[in-house]
Write an enzyme that holds these catalytic residues in place. Structure first.
Site, PDB file in Angstrom:
ATOM      1  N   THR A 143    -134.393  45.454 -17.904  1.00  0.00           N
ATOM      2  CA  THR A 143    -133.318  44.894 -17.307  1.00  0.00           C
ATOM      3  C   THR A 143    -133.220  45.344 -15.683  1.00  0.00           C
ATOM      4  O   THR A 143    -132.696  44.319 -15.010  1.00  0.00           O
ATOM      5  CB  THR A 143    -132.159  45.399 -18.073  1.00  0.00           C
ATOM      6  OG1 THR A 143    -132.126  44.791 -19.441  1.00  0.00           O
ATOM      7  CG2 THR A 143    -130.552  45.037 -17.300  1.00  0.00           C
ATOM      8  N   CYS A 154    -129.232  42.186 -27.144  1.00  0.00           N
ATOM      9  CA  CYS A 154    -127.916  42.332 -26.287  1.00  0.00           C
ATOM     10  C   CYS A 154    -126.856  41.459 -26.660  1.00  0.00           C
ATOM     11  O   CYS A 154    -125.891  41.609 -25.985  1.00  0.00           O
ATOM     12  CB  CYS A 154    -128.824  42.147 -25.181  1.00  0.00           C
ATOM     13  SG  CYS A 154    -130.229  43.208 -24.562  1.00  0.00           S
TER      14      CYS A 154
END
Length: 456
Positions: free
Chosen positions: A127, A380
């Protein structure tokens, strides 16, 4: 040996808990050999977060995270217990040995993707690497480059980074994908503009496992002299990667997807031709000023060890996982109908099997599969009840997108676990279909889509 040393040290130093905490051993499972968790357990099973199950579920969610390989843990432990120096301390042995360990790990990561160790920047994970790549490149070249190209099926952190740039006035093209999940190369080619600063395409999709044609995409980007970024978190160690053949300028990597530790990742940044980024975090200037902050030596060592193991065992793992995936898919299809594989069945990573079950409500199916740790998509976005945006981008009907289950198979998955997953899935699908009037109509030969439902 290091594992035993740690266990002895912990027994001597940690006081006995006053609350009831269970020490649970797992005979054969992809879960860790020993785990300590606060949950209620009695003769009838385990209860946690309002869910009661007969025992610890088998783990088939490898795209969310993978267990740490015991060999990786053994490599890491000395850097927690005795070699604990800061790798940026240049005045004593503790710092020197930690620095050497970090550089050795950097070389192992680079070797897996055919890059130079000097092109590897350690980060906290994929990320962060995605954010540095997308925001960093566009901010650095903002005077001349104002356009980004990505796909509609990217990971949420890539899509959110692009939306952030749009709020700053940049333009973003979100390419649609074909029904098999692959990028239309001609649409990519025609979308490139003189002010395009970056193309970002995920190598292996986290939800459906399709493998994008990175060499062809790289050729197009090279032709137009546009940097190519790829999120390779789900690809590293699972399929061969060569950053030169694929003409990749930036690549995001993650440790915990390849049986390494959580909290560590890397960013590949090409040196020739050089790609520049604006750092997203200020500090001590570590990692060539791209990512300030102390590099966590044990995590870097673990990541390097995981990459070294992946390089040695990738071919064997792939063959074994392919056999298990075939066993899972055939086992389910032999017993129930209306099973659809989402994404290309040819260009895909075998360890990711995303299935939709007709006439079954996805959330009910997930709740019924309490003994199997699976998911309905990305970890996520798993809190959302909306159908997967990845499946909708493929053109999957909303009702089928709601029924999708992602099975993640990995290095430590066993045949017994696959057979048990087949048994539980079939049992639950059959149970839910017995309650479905639509399934009864389908069996009677009625075309469900042709029915005009009246509104009250």
């Amino acid at each position: 040996m290091a594992s035993k040393f740690l266990a002895i040290a912990l027994r001597r130093t940690i006081p006995k808990p006053t609350t009831a905490i269970r020490l649970v051993r797992h005979p054969f499972s992809t879960a860790a050999a020993v785990a300590v968790e606060p949950y209620e357990e009695d003769g009838n099973g385990i209860a946690m977060k309002g869910v009661k199950i007969a025992g610890r579920p088998l783990y088939l969610d490898m795209q969310a995270t993978s267990p740490v390989d015991p060999r990786v843990l053994d490599a890491m432990l000395p850097y927690y217990l005795s070699h604990y120096g800061n790798p940026h301390s240049r005045t004593h042995l503790y710092g020197w040995e930690s620095e050497q360990a970090v550089e050795s790990a950097r070389a192992r990561v680079s070797a897996l993707i055919n890059a130079s160790p000097k092109e590897i920047i350690f980060t906290s994970g994929a990320t962060e690497s995605n954010n540095i790549s997308i925001k960093g490149v566009m901010h650095f070249y903002k005077d001349k480059k104002r356009h980004v190209i990505t796909t509609q099926t990217e990971h949420k952190c890539v899509l959110d980074s692009c939306r952030y740039l749009q709020q700053e006035g940049f333009e973003v093209t979100y390419l649609p994908v074909k029904p098999d999940g692959l990028v239309d190369l001609e649409k990519l080619r025609t979308s490139i503009r003189p002010d395009t600063g970056l193309v970002s395409v995920m190598m292996v999709n986290n939800e459906i496992g399709v493998i994008q044609p990175m060499e062809e995409i790289g050729e197009i980007c090279k032709e137009f002299n546009v940097p190519l970024h790829t999120d390779a978190a789900q690809a590293l160690g699972k399929i061969p990667i060569d950053v030169d053949k694929m003409n990749i300028s930036l690549m995001s990597l993650s440790g915990h997807k390849i049986y390494g530790p959580k909290g560590i990742g890397a960013l590949f940044m090409r040196r020739r031709p050089r790609i520049r980024v604006e750092p997203q975090m200020n500090g001590g200037g570590q990692e060539r000023g791209i990512r300030s902050g102390t590099v966590p030596t044990p995590l870097a060592v673990g990541f390097g060890a995981a990459c070294e193991l992946a390089m040695k065992e990738m071919e064997y793992d792939d063959k074994r996982i392919s056999v298990l995936q075939e066993r899972l898919l055939n086992g389910i299809r032999e017993k129930i109908d209306g099973v659809v594989v989402n994404g290309s069945e040819v260009s895909r990573y075998a360890g990711n099997l995303n299935l939709s079950f007709a006439f079954v409500e996805g959330e009910s199916l997930l709740m019924g599969l309490k003994e199997v740790a699976v998911s309905s998509g990305s970890a996520c976005t798993s809190a959302s009840l909306e159908p997967s945006y990845v499946l909708r981008a493929l053109g999957v009907d909303e009702d089928m997108a709601h029924t999708s289950i992602r099975y993640g198979i990995g290095r430590f998955t066993t045949e017994e676990e696959i057979d048990r997953a087949v048994e539980l899935t079939v049992k639950q699908v059959e149970k839910l279909r017995e309650l479905s009037p639509l399934y009864e109509m389908f069996k009677e030969g009625i075309d469900i889509k042709s029915i005009q439902w009246s509104q009250h």
